[in-house]
Enzyme design. Structure first.
Site, PDB file in Angstrom:
ATOM      1  N   HIS A 173       0.809  -1.209   0.000  1.00 21.65           N
ATOM      2  CA  HIS A 173       0.000   0.000   0.000  1.00 21.65           C
ATOM      3  C   HIS A 173       0.855   1.278   0.000  1.00 21.65           C
ATOM      4  CE1 HIS A 173      -3.345  -2.585   2.083  1.00 21.65           C
ATOM      5  NE2 HIS A 173      -3.248  -2.818   0.788  1.00 21.65           N
TER       6      HIS A 173
HETATM    7  C1  LIG Z   1       0.433  -7.727  -4.849  1.00 18.64           C
HETATM    8  C2  LIG Z   1      -0.511  -6.589  -4.527  1.00 18.64           C
HETATM    9  C3  LIG Z   1      -1.693  -6.865  -3.847  1.00 18.64           C
HETATM   10  C4  LIG Z   1      -2.562  -5.824  -3.538  1.00 18.64           C
HETATM   11  N1  LIG Z   1      -3.790  -6.114  -2.993  1.00 18.64           N
HETATM   12  C5  LIG Z   1      -4.704  -5.122  -2.893  1.00 18.64           C
HETATM   13  C6  LIG Z   1      -6.067  -5.411  -2.578  1.00 18.64           C
HETATM   14  O1  LIG Z   1      -6.470  -6.565  -2.443  1.00 18.64           O
HETATM   15  N2  LIG Z   1      -6.933  -4.370  -2.449  1.00 18.64           N
HETATM   16  C7  LIG Z   1      -6.548  -3.082  -2.635  1.00 18.64           C
HETATM   17  O2  LIG Z   1      -7.367  -2.178  -2.463  1.00 18.64           O
HETATM   18  N3  LIG Z   1      -5.274  -2.785  -2.960  1.00 18.64           N
HETATM   19  C8  LIG Z   1      -4.365  -3.769  -3.142  1.00 18.64           C
HETATM   20  N4  LIG Z   1      -3.119  -3.471  -3.579  1.00 18.64           N
HETATM   21  C9  LIG Z   1      -2.785  -2.056  -3.789  1.00 18.64           C
HETATM   22  C10 LIG Z   1      -3.388  -1.462  -5.049  1.00 18.64           C
HETATM   23  O3  LIG Z   1      -3.400  -2.392  -6.107  1.00 18.64           O
HETATM   24  C11 LIG Z   1      -2.604  -0.203  -5.406  1.00 18.64           C
HETATM   25  O4  LIG Z   1      -2.761   0.729  -4.360  1.00 18.64           O
HETATM   26  C12 LIG Z   1      -3.053   0.463  -6.689  1.00 18.64           C
HETATM   27  O5  LIG Z   1      -2.947  -0.428  -7.773  1.00 18.64           O
HETATM   28  C13 LIG Z   1      -2.215   1.702  -6.939  1.00 18.64           C
HETATM   29  O6  LIG Z   1      -2.517   2.218  -8.195  1.00 18.64           O
HETATM   30  P1  LIG Z   1      -1.531   3.207  -8.940  1.00 18.64           P
HETATM   31  O7  LIG Z   1      -2.194   3.531 -10.243  1.00 18.64           O
HETATM   32  O8  LIG Z   1      -1.173   4.303  -8.044  1.00 18.64           O
HETATM   33  O9  LIG Z   1      -0.189   2.408  -9.193  1.00 18.64           O
HETATM   34  P2  LIG Z   1       0.061   1.012  -9.897  1.00 18.64           P
HETATM   35  O10 LIG Z   1      -1.139   0.162  -9.750  1.00 18.64           O
HETATM   36  O11 LIG Z   1       1.354   0.521  -9.409  1.00 18.64           O
HETATM   37  O12 LIG Z   1       0.171   1.369 -11.436  1.00 18.64           O
HETATM   38  C14 LIG Z   1       1.269   2.012 -12.009  1.00 18.64           C
HETATM   39  C15 LIG Z   1       1.483   1.462 -13.400  1.00 18.64           C
HETATM   40  O13 LIG Z   1       2.470   2.262 -14.049  1.00 18.64           O
HETATM   41  C16 LIG Z   1       3.408   1.407 -14.661  1.00 18.64           C
HETATM   42  N5  LIG Z   1       4.689   2.121 -14.731  1.00 18.64           N
HETATM   43  C17 LIG Z   1       5.480   2.521 -13.714  1.00 18.64           C
HETATM   44  N6  LIG Z   1       6.554   3.163 -14.179  1.00 18.64           N
HETATM   45  C18 LIG Z   1       6.428   3.180 -15.527  1.00 18.64           C
HETATM   46  C19 LIG Z   1       7.230   3.701 -16.578  1.00 18.64           C
HETATM   47  N7  LIG Z   1       8.353   4.364 -16.332  1.00 18.64           N
HETATM   48  N8  LIG Z   1       6.805   3.519 -17.854  1.00 18.64           N
HETATM   49  C20 LIG Z   1       5.646   2.865 -18.123  1.00 18.64           C
HETATM   50  N9  LIG Z   1       4.841   2.360 -17.156  1.00 18.64           N
HETATM   51  C21 LIG Z   1       5.240   2.513 -15.885  1.00 18.64           C
HETATM   52  C22 LIG Z   1       3.469   0.191 -13.763  1.00 18.64           C
HETATM   53  O14 LIG Z   1       3.988  -0.904 -14.457  1.00 18.64           O
HETATM   54  C23 LIG Z   1       1.999   0.033 -13.409  1.00 18.64           C
HETATM   55  O15 LIG Z   1       1.323  -0.696 -14.401  1.00 18.64           O
HETATM   56  C24 LIG Z   1      -2.223  -4.491  -3.893  1.00 18.64           C
HETATM   57  C25 LIG Z   1      -1.046  -4.228  -4.581  1.00 18.64           C
HETATM   58  C26 LIG Z   1      -0.204  -5.261  -4.915  1.00 18.64           C
HETATM   59  C27 LIG Z   1       1.068  -4.949  -5.676  1.00 18.64           C
END
Ligand SMILES: Cc1cc2nc3c(=O)[nH]c(=O)nc-3n(C[C@H](O)[C@H](O)[C@H](O)COP(=O)(O)OP(=O)(O)OC[C@H]3O[C@@H](n4cnc5c(N)ncnc54)[C@H](O)[C@@H]3O)c2cc1C
Length: 483
Positions: free
Chosen positions: A419
């Protein structure tokens, strides 16, 4: 460096306050980000989480009553519709379809301890044990990719480039004008110029990393790793927060969890069961049961500060010796950590892994609360209602009883709850720690916003997927000038 499926394969730096342990830190590397690989738990936290974003962090316009409509707008809830829930959004949300009898015993164990059953953690109150709702629709994962991108994949103004890494955002004078990307190792960088704005959504680790490798961040750090400074913004990469997870593993009295599906013939049956009936372990998140309670039941916090995840197996967590029967895991995390860490660059090379330092338990309060949560998890599994299902605790093990014992155990076994938030903190432009203003515009440059978990000034008291989707829904209204 080990990499799981769809993950970057990152680790933390040695954690000073966990006896220098290095923890695996899975972050998604797949379309849809974490929502495509996560445990699908749908939780939002409590009103005070968002009200404190305003009162304590200056994120005007992000109080609970401001953000609730965006949670509802996103949601296609298959069970609830009321003040808290809606069913007309793209994100499928539903109740688990494959719980096991041990889950009900766990609820009874809670009641034996005075912890009530709660049918909806995102409704009137968060307190209690119960089933999480999942980001699933008709037993299928509802990732942001499936819920938001797939239905609009034929729009002429949308291009999705897979296997493509953004290496930097391009700054000209005081404006961000585009991004540089590479498609595959060793290929020539491609420059994509923006007509209006660049929206950075690379997550709480990826966004500060991308900005810093573009020369946007704390100037002294950028210079130290040989990145030319384009814009000095000290808050980038600071304020990293995460939930640290501790767990109890017990051996069951029989095959009461999904552990048996580690054997090939059971696994084959699980596949058939899902294909034919959309039920069974394949449809399960394995963590669909849990709840929220207080680390200290006498001096109750303003809302629950411990979260539980009941893992329907034991192989889920590393470090447990093989048992005769199947096992069950009860994970616990302290929800409002005071420790703050950093994301920094290890070098100017965009392909290099970042230096990831959640700085777990640097504030001793978090350690005290974490260990109280672990004790509570242990107590739940020891209640009379569990005796039909649970034979004996395996980890930490009945010999470990003192706070010092449990600290040692935590140093060996604690893990991230995945998280991370806070590394491009939202707040007033006058606050040196702020990275984006409450309309998610990056402070000091034109033409760039950050829209992801990194903007959350404090980690909410829950899992972070639904709050991130809420940030994106509200962010869209800011971008479109609707608010
Ligand atoms: C294993 C795991 C289990 C989890 N379980 C839960 C759950 O059950 N319930 C819940 O509410 N939350 C859960 N979470 C947390 C939740 O999924 C995250 O808080 C949420 O996905 C965050 O979203 P985000 O868009 O901020 O980042 P992310 O989901 O990390 O998305 C960022 C994206 O940008 C891409 N990226 C990064 N840098 C670059 C770059 N330079 N060029 C191109 N692409 C790039 C990454 O590959 C990724 O696809 C979990 C997370 C993980 C990893």
């Amino acid at each position: 460096m080990t990499k799981g499926i769809g993950s970057w394969g990152w680790h933390t730096v040695p954690q000073k306050h966990l006896q220098n342990r290095v923890l695996r830190f899975t972050q998604a590397k797949v379309i849809g980000g974490g929502s495509s690989i996560n445990a699908q738990l749908y939780t939002r936290g409590v009103p005070a989480d968002y009200d404190e974003w305003v009162s304590e962090e200056g994120s005007t316009g992000w109080g609970y009553e401001d953000v609730l409509p965006y949670f509802k707008k996103a949601e296609n809830n298959q069970r609830f519709v009321n003040r808290f829930h809606g069913y007309q959004g793209p994100l499928g949300v539903s109740n688990p379809i494959s719980p096991l009898p041990i889950c009900e015993a766990y609820f009874q164990a809670g009641q034996e301890l005075g912890i009530p059953f709660n049918p909806d953690f995102n409704g009137q109150t968060q307190e209690g044990l119960g089933y999480y709702q999942l980001t699933q629709f008709n037993a299928r994962r509802s990732s942001t990719s499936i819920a938001y991108l797939k239905p609009i994949s034929d729009r002429p103004n949308l291009s999705v480039m897979l296997n493509t890494m953004a290496t930097r955002v391009i700054v000209e004078s005081d404006r961000v004008v585009g991004v540089e990307v590479v498609q595959g190792r060793g290929s020539t960088p491609l420059v994509l110029r923006a007509q209006r704005e660049v929206i950075v959504s690379s997550g709480a680790i990826g966004s500060p990393k991308l900005l810093m490798q573009s020369g946007i961040g704390p100037a002294d750090h950028l210079r130290a790793v040989g990145v030319k400074v384009q814009h000095d913004l000290p808050g980038i990469g600071s304020n990293l927060q995460d939930h640290l997870d501790l767990f109890v593993i017990a051996e069951c009295t029989g095959d009461h969890t999904y552990d048996k599906y580690n054997q090939p013939h059971h696994a084959a049956w699980a596949g058939i069961q899902y294909l034919l009936f959309k039920k069974g372990p394949v449809a399960s998140s394995l963590f669909e049961t849990g709840g929220f309670w207080y680390a200290d039941c006498v001096e109750k916090a303003r809302s629950p500060d411990i979260q539980f995840h009941l893992g329907l197996g034991s192989g889920i967590e590393a470090g447990v010796a093989k048992m005769q029967n199947s096992g069950v895991t009860l994970n616990t995390a302290y929800l409002r950590p005071r420790s703050r860490g950093t994301v920094r660059l290890s070098s100017s090379d965009p392909a290099a892994a970042p230096l990831l330092d959640p700085n777990y338990w640097s504030d001793p309060h978090d350690r005290v609360m974490g260990i109280k949560g672990l004790r509570l998890a242990r107590e739940i599994l020891q209640q009379p209602a569990m005796r039909r299902y649970v034979k004996a605790e395996v980890l930490p093990g009945s010999d470990l009883t003192s706070d010092e014992d449990l600290f040692q155990y935590a140093c060996n076994h604690a893990k991230t709850d995945h998280h991370p938030v806070g590394t491009c903190k939202m707040g007033p432009a006058s606050d040196v720690r702020s990275v984006v203003t409450p309309d998610l515009k990056l402070i000091g440059l034109e033409g760039i916003r950050v829209v992801d978990a990194s903007v959350m000034p404090r980690v909410p008291s829950c899992n972070t997927n639904a709050p991130t989707i809420m940030v994106a829904e509200k962010g869209a209204d800011h971008i479109l000038g609707r608010i």
